[in-house]
Design a protein around this motif. Structure first.
Motif, short mmCIF file in Angstrom:
data_model
loop_
_atom_site.label_atom_id
_atom_site.label_comp_id
_atom_site.label_asym_id
_atom_site.label_seq_id
_atom_site.Cartn_x
_atom_site.Cartn_y
_atom_site.Cartn_z
N THR A 469 0.82 -1.20 0.00
CA THR A 469 0.00 0.00 0.00
C THR A 469 0.86 1.26 0.00
O THR A 469 0.56 2.23 -0.69
CB THR A 469 -0.94 0.00 1.21
OG1 THR A 469 -1.59 -1.26 1.26
CG2 THR A 469 -1.97 1.09 1.09
N THR A 470 1.94 1.19 0.78
CA THR A 470 2.85 2.33 0.77
C THR A 470 3.39 2.57 -0.63
O THR A 470 3.40 3.69 -1.14
CB THR A 470 4.04 2.07 1.71
OG1 THR A 470 3.53 1.67 2.96
CG2 THR A 470 4.90 3.30 1.85
N ASN A 473 0.63 3.95 -2.85
CA ASN A 473 0.34 5.35 -2.57
C ASN A 473 1.46 6.27 -3.06
O ASN A 473 1.20 7.36 -3.54
CB ASN A 473 0.14 5.55 -1.06
CG ASN A 473 -1.23 5.07 -0.63
OD1 ASN A 473 -2.11 4.92 -1.46
ND2 ASN A 473 -1.40 4.81 0.65
N LEU A 474 2.68 5.77 -2.92
CA LEU A 474 3.82 6.55 -3.40
C LEU A 474 3.63 6.90 -4.87
O LEU A 474 3.75 8.05 -5.27
CB LEU A 474 5.09 5.70 -3.28
CG LEU A 474 6.07 6.07 -2.21
CD1 LEU A 474 7.20 5.06 -2.19
CD2 LEU A 474 6.61 7.45 -2.45
N PHE A 475 3.30 5.86 -5.65
CA PHE A 475 3.22 6.11 -7.09
C PHE A 475 1.90 6.73 -7.51
O PHE A 475 1.74 7.15 -8.65
CB PHE A 475 3.51 4.81 -7.86
CG PHE A 475 4.95 4.51 -7.85
CD1 PHE A 475 5.83 5.20 -8.67
CD2 PHE A 475 5.47 3.56 -6.98
CE1 PHE A 475 7.19 4.95 -8.63
CE2 PHE A 475 6.82 3.31 -6.94
CZ PHE A 475 7.69 3.99 -7.76
N VAL A 477 0.93 9.35 -5.80
CA VAL A 477 1.19 10.77 -5.52
C VAL A 477 2.24 11.33 -6.47
O VAL A 477 2.10 12.43 -6.98
CB VAL A 477 1.62 10.94 -4.05
CG1 VAL A 477 2.03 12.37 -3.80
CG2 VAL A 477 0.49 10.55 -3.13
N ILE A 478 3.29 10.55 -6.72
CA ILE A 478 4.29 11.00 -7.70
C ILE A 478 3.66 10.81 -9.08
O ILE A 478 3.29 9.70 -9.44
CB ILE A 478 5.57 10.18 -7.60
CG1 ILE A 478 6.16 10.31 -6.20
CG2 ILE A 478 6.59 10.64 -8.63
CD1 ILE A 478 7.31 9.37 -5.94
N PRO A 479 3.52 11.88 -9.87
CA PRO A 479 2.76 11.76 -11.11
C PRO A 479 3.37 10.72 -12.05
O PRO A 479 4.58 10.73 -12.30
CB PRO A 479 2.85 13.16 -11.72
CG PRO A 479 3.38 14.03 -10.67
CD PRO A 479 4.05 13.21 -9.64
#
Lengths: 638, 394
Positions: A469-470, A473-475, A477-479
């Protein structure tokens, strides 16, 4: 089956499906029907266009009209060097630009082209067009460059010019051997063999290793192109340039008159012989349409005046030697009259002045005469304004191989042609095929990745869930746009379509994963899942049998959206200039339309069909998605 | 369920401790950077705000905890984005110096001179150092506000970006705000009124939002700009105007700005109307609405509740579009040849100008991160459900 029937009843789904299938069928079937190569190399058409009316007249056997047309072409001041300029423009832009775009290592190649002094042609042409220097020489020089496979020779010259100071005797001998071999091979000409010889030499790694590598690359990568271009240029020369040369010849004739006239007019009013040149000036001033007639009359007149001048000079010589009594011995009456008008007391001095004046005008007249007597260049045996000669030339152009560029839609080209004379309809079919393929690959990869990650995170939970999940979520948020650009830049432009699809898929999975995880979490503690777990079913079975069917409809919808966004991503990359320049995709077509300013110039057929195709696919897919949403989510059914 | 930060995974005391240590380290690094005297003013300000927010969060019980977690998470994400921005361009096969010097080296026949030139560049770019050392250097420079030199334009990347961003913002900010407002009104109207309104508004909005923005922009440019000639078709202003102070210049700016603005606004309206409509439809069908109706609560009051709930995702949509502003304007700028960041990015790609490309992508990443952080904070403030869920989880 039931679901599919229900879906087909949803008008939204149906409309979307029809839109998408229209494009898909077109992309699949049309290239089968029309098997031409969409990227087929076609010759430029500016020169052809310039002689097109002439050609029509000649075809119709209207020799008189054709002669008039030639005269019109000659007289038309602004179209002076039109076809030539077009040829030149095509040459500088497309030639170098194509190398830069089409080849793997653009800069090396353009450097190599420069190195081969291939570019030496441009200054020559430029100089010619600017009208500097002696035009006939220019033409001859240029023709040599165009006809003589010069670049390959220049490559050899470059080889010969390399710094060999670091080589020992053995190395030098080997180098000399190489040069001879290369020269022999080039004379054949068989560049691949020359390349092999160079390859052999690389292993020795001499001091000019870098240069040799450069040349090797140039020979392999450029030579095919070069030879093709040389053939093209030869063809161009034969088919387009020569007719232009005829016009140039005519132009030179008319400028010869101007130059001769100006040489004559430099003889000032203060000159004692000004009056004597009155008839000549009159001929030049009355210069009509018929250049040849002017040349004839002026030549005769100059010859007459010049003869008189020579007689005066001879007479002056005699007078200087023998004094006043020599005047009576002059046979020519006009000459004698001139001498008799001199001051009797100092007849020798007067004769000297007379001789000086005549000598000066004589030189000017010689100058004018030489200008009038022709340029002395053989233009392949064709005489200006010779319709039969032009007919030979123009008949040689097979009209079918020529496709005019930027043509609006017509019967032969239902969607017109683009800036490279490609048939837009054919190009569009190929482009749609590639884009759909990239979209499908990207959609599949993104969906599969999303399902795996989402299911694992949602069902297994715990630490794995936290990590996945981390990561997701990281990817999120990073476009993905940014990662896509950076990856594409890192990989370079030349890549297979499926790699583009793969990269897009690899950056697009996070939101699918997130939604699949959320759905799985909500299913995880349902009774039937608990039941399956308690009865000892293996995890993969629970996921496959108890969970997957519940999210299947969602996955199909997500897949549809992923395909749509994959197609848009491909287009985005291409528009940014990150697409493979040698492939034809929808994005690439827009990129080219943008680059060649089709929009601003209102050539709608070059991009509106592409835009409509993309819109049909994406809008159709969204409609399908929305239709399915209606079927599967009764709450929002409206 | 936005935050499921590994550090705050359910259970396990040890993990929690590790999380605190890691976050303390991160914040420590940031403070050191801020105090080291190397950071530029902007960075110091941003860090000061973050640290202040963390300190202030201890005064608020539930929301504070939530806020802290979001800040830590985004700080971590920022470094990951930074690392990606640093690493991906370095995946290029071969030595970047070769690519940079390609044109120059082509003219040099003396190989020792070429090697010397290459080595000089390698040392200048720090490519002879280890990858980790390079990353620290890169990060350090970034905090100093240095993003390197553009290879093609031979100007500092930061300066180029600073001059281009205003153009992008000028198009995107007004159109997002106007489009968001109009789109939500239309969407709500369509959901509430249904019937003929929905039959028109919905398909049009779906069409507008589902076709790519660049396609729509191209068609707008063709019709309004080229065919009808209502608007200028190229650039950000008339290049023939020399004086940048005159009224003519400002008029020219405005007329060049209008068409991209209109196109973008219409696209935003389409997207927002779709979103608002489906959210409102969903909320109208939720049980509490039925319950409220059965209780006899007046229609207007129910509608107010419904739209308040439906607005929530729309607010985050606004923040997200603001964050994606720079990225979203890229293709539009290319279509209209508008001199913003997107156009610059395309030029940088065309000229293989690596520092400028990664500068552009960094700006895009950072605006996105900041927007997301703001969304999370706003969400925590206006939606109590999110706040509690997050706090309980950690």
């Amino acid at each position: 089956m039931q679901t599919i029937k229900t879906m087909l009843k949803s008008p939204r789904f149906l409309i979307g499906f029809i839109l998408v299938m229209t494009v898909v069928l077109f992309a699949v079937i049309y290239p089968m029907v029309d098997t031409r190569d969409p990227k087929a190399n076609r010759l430029p058409n500016e020169a052809y266009e310039a002689v097109a009316p002439l050609r029509a007249m000649l075809d119709a056997g209207e020799g008189e009209n054709a002669t008039q047309e030639i005269a019109r072409l000659i007289a038309q001041e602004e179209a002076d060097f039109g076809p030539y300029q077009a040829l030149y423009g095509w040459y500088t832009q497309n030639q170098i630009a194509d190398y830069k775009i089409e080849n793997r290592s653009a800069n090396i190649i353009s450097a190599a082209v420069d190195k081969m002094d291939w570019a030496g042609i441009y200054p020559t042409l430029t100089e010619y067009i600017d009208g500097g220097g002696d035009r006939s020489d220019m033409l001859v020089g240029m023709r040599g460059l165009l006809e003589g496979n010069e670049p390959v020779d220049m490559a050899l010259d470059t080889l010969r010019g390399l710094d060999t100071s670091g080589l020992d005797a053995a190395g030098l001998a080997k180098w000399q051997q190489l040069l001879d071999d290369v020269a022999a091979r080039l004379a054949e000409p068989n560049p691949p063999m020359a390349k092999k010889l160079l390859d052999d030499y690389y292993r020795a790694r001499g001091p000019m290793f870098g240069d040799t590598v450069m040349l090797g690359q140039a020979l392999t990568e450029v030579n095919d192109g070069l030879i093709k271009e040389i053939v093209n240029l030869n063809l161009l020369f034969e088919q387009y340039a020569t007719p232009t040369l005829l016009r140039v010849q005519a132009k030179i004739d008319s400028t010869a008159v101007d130059k001769a006239a100006s040489a004559v007019k430099q003889i000032k009013r203060t000159n004692a012989l000004y009056a004597e040149l009155e008839p000549l000036r009159a001929i030049f001033d009355a210069k009509g349409e018929d250049t040849a007639e002017v040349i004839r009359l002026a030549t005769e007149e100059i010859a007459r005046v010049r003869q008189h001048n020579r007689d005066v000079l001879t007479a002056a010589e005699a007078v200087r030697e023998k004094g006043a009594e020599a005047v009576s011995a002059i046979v020519d009456e006009t000459v004698r009259a001139e001498f008799e008008s001199l001051n009797a007391e100092d007849i020798v001095k007067g004769a000297q002045a007379l001789a000086d004046a005549h000598g000066e005008t004589g030189q000017r007249l010689d100058d004018a005469l030489s200008r009038l007597s022709g340029v002395g260049v053989d233009f392949g045996g064709f005489k200006p304004g010779d319709p039969s000669a032009i007919k030979i030339l123009t008949d040689g152009i097979p009209a079918s191989t020529l496709t005019l560029k930027n043509l609006p839609p017509s019967r032969e080209h239902p969607l017109g042609t683009d800036m490279d004379s490609r048939d837009v309809l054919l190009e569009l079919a190929h482009a749609a095929r590639l884009s759909l393929m990239v979209g499908l690959i990207a959609g599949c990869i993104a969906t599969v990745l999303g399902i795996i990650i989402g299911l694992l995170a949602g069902y297994i939970g715990g630490v794995l869930d936290s990590i996945l999940t981390t990561w997701t979520n990281l990817f999120l948020v990073i476009p993905s746009f940014v990662i896509l650009i950076l990856l594409s830049v890192a990989m370079g432009q030349i890549r297979e379509a499926w790699i583009t699809g793969l990269v897009i898929g690899l950056t697009a999975w996070p939101w699918t994963a997130k939604s699949v995880r959320a759905q799985t979490v909500s299913l995880r503690y349902r009774d039937h899942v608990n039941m399956a777990r308690i009865t000892g079913n293996p995890t993969w079975r629970i996921i496959a049998v108890e969970i997957a069917p519940y999210i299947a409809s969602y996955i199909v919808m997500a897949f549809i959206l992923q395909v749509a966004s994959g197609i848009i991503s491909e287009a985005t990359l291409s528009i940014l200039g990150l697409g493979n320049p040698s492939s034809i995709s929808l994005g690439r077509m827009i990129n080219r339309a943008q680059q060649y300013e089709s929009i601003v110039n209102g050539r709608w057929w070059e991009f509106v069909p592409v835009a409509v195709s993309i819109a049909m696919i994406t809008f159709g897919l969204y409609m399908m998605n929305s239709g399915m949403d209606q079927v599967f989510n009764p709450k929002i059914r409206s | 369920m936005k935050a499921n930060f590994a550090l705050a995974a359910p259970g396990a005391q040890g993990k929690k401790a590790a999380a605190y240590i890691l976050t303390a380290l991160l914040v420590g690094v940031l403070i050191v950077i801020a105090l080291s005297g190397h950071a530029s003013l902007g960075w110091r300000l941003a860090l000061a705000i973050l640290v202040a927010a963390v300190v202030a969060s201890y005064a608020m019980p539930t929301f504070g905890k939530y806020l802290r977690k979001r800040i830590y998470w985004y700080t971590g994400t920022f470094f990951v984005a930074l690392a990606l921005n640093f690493l991906l361009p370095r995946l290029i096969p071969g030595n970047p110096v070769d690519i940079i010097l390609q044109d120059v080296l082509a003219g040099i026949t003396d190989s020792s001179a070429a090697t010397a030139l290459k080595n000089q560049y390698i040392a200048q770019l720090g490519l002879d150092k280890s990858i980790l050392e390079q990353f620290f250097r890169y990060t350090g420079n970034l905090f100093k506000g240095e993003l390197g030199m553009s290879l093609y334009l031979a100007q500092p990347v930061a300066k180029i970006l600073a001059s281009k961003i205003p153009w992008s913002v000028a198009i995107m900010l007004p159109s997002i705000l106007v489009g968001w407002l109009a789109g939500n009104l239309l969407g709500a109207y369509a959901a509430y009124k249904k019937g003929i309104y929905e039959k028109v508004i919905f398909p049009v909005s779906l069409f507008l939002s589902s076709i790519p923005s660049f396609i729509f922009s191209m068609l707008m440019l063709l019709w309004l700009g080229v065919s009808w000639g209502w608007f200028p078709v190229l650039g950000g202003f008339d290049a023939q105007i020399i004086s940048k102070q005159s009224g003519v210049y400002y008029m020219s700016l405005l007329s060049h700005w209008a068409l991209p603005f209109i196109s973008q606004t219409l696209i935003v309206i389409g997207g927002q109307a779709i979103g608002m409509r489906s959210m409102a439809l969903y909320e109208l069908n939720v049980d509490y609405v039925l319950f409220a109706k059965l209780q006899g609560i007046r229609d207007r009051k129910v509608t107010r509740y419904v739209f308040r709930n439906a607005m929530l995702p729309q607010v985050s949509g606004l923040a997200l579009s603001l964050g994606g502003m720079v990225a979203g304007s890229t293709l539009i700028e290319i279509v209209f040849s508008y001199p913003g960041l997107g156009q610059q990015l395309m030029m940088a790609i065309r000229n293989v100008d690596y520092p400028l490309i990664s500068g552009c992508t960094l700006v895009i990443s950072i605006t996105m991160l900041v927007a997301n952080l703001l969304i999370d904070i706003i969400y925590g403030l206006i939606d109590p459900r999110v706040r509690t869920a997050q706090a309980e989880e950690g």
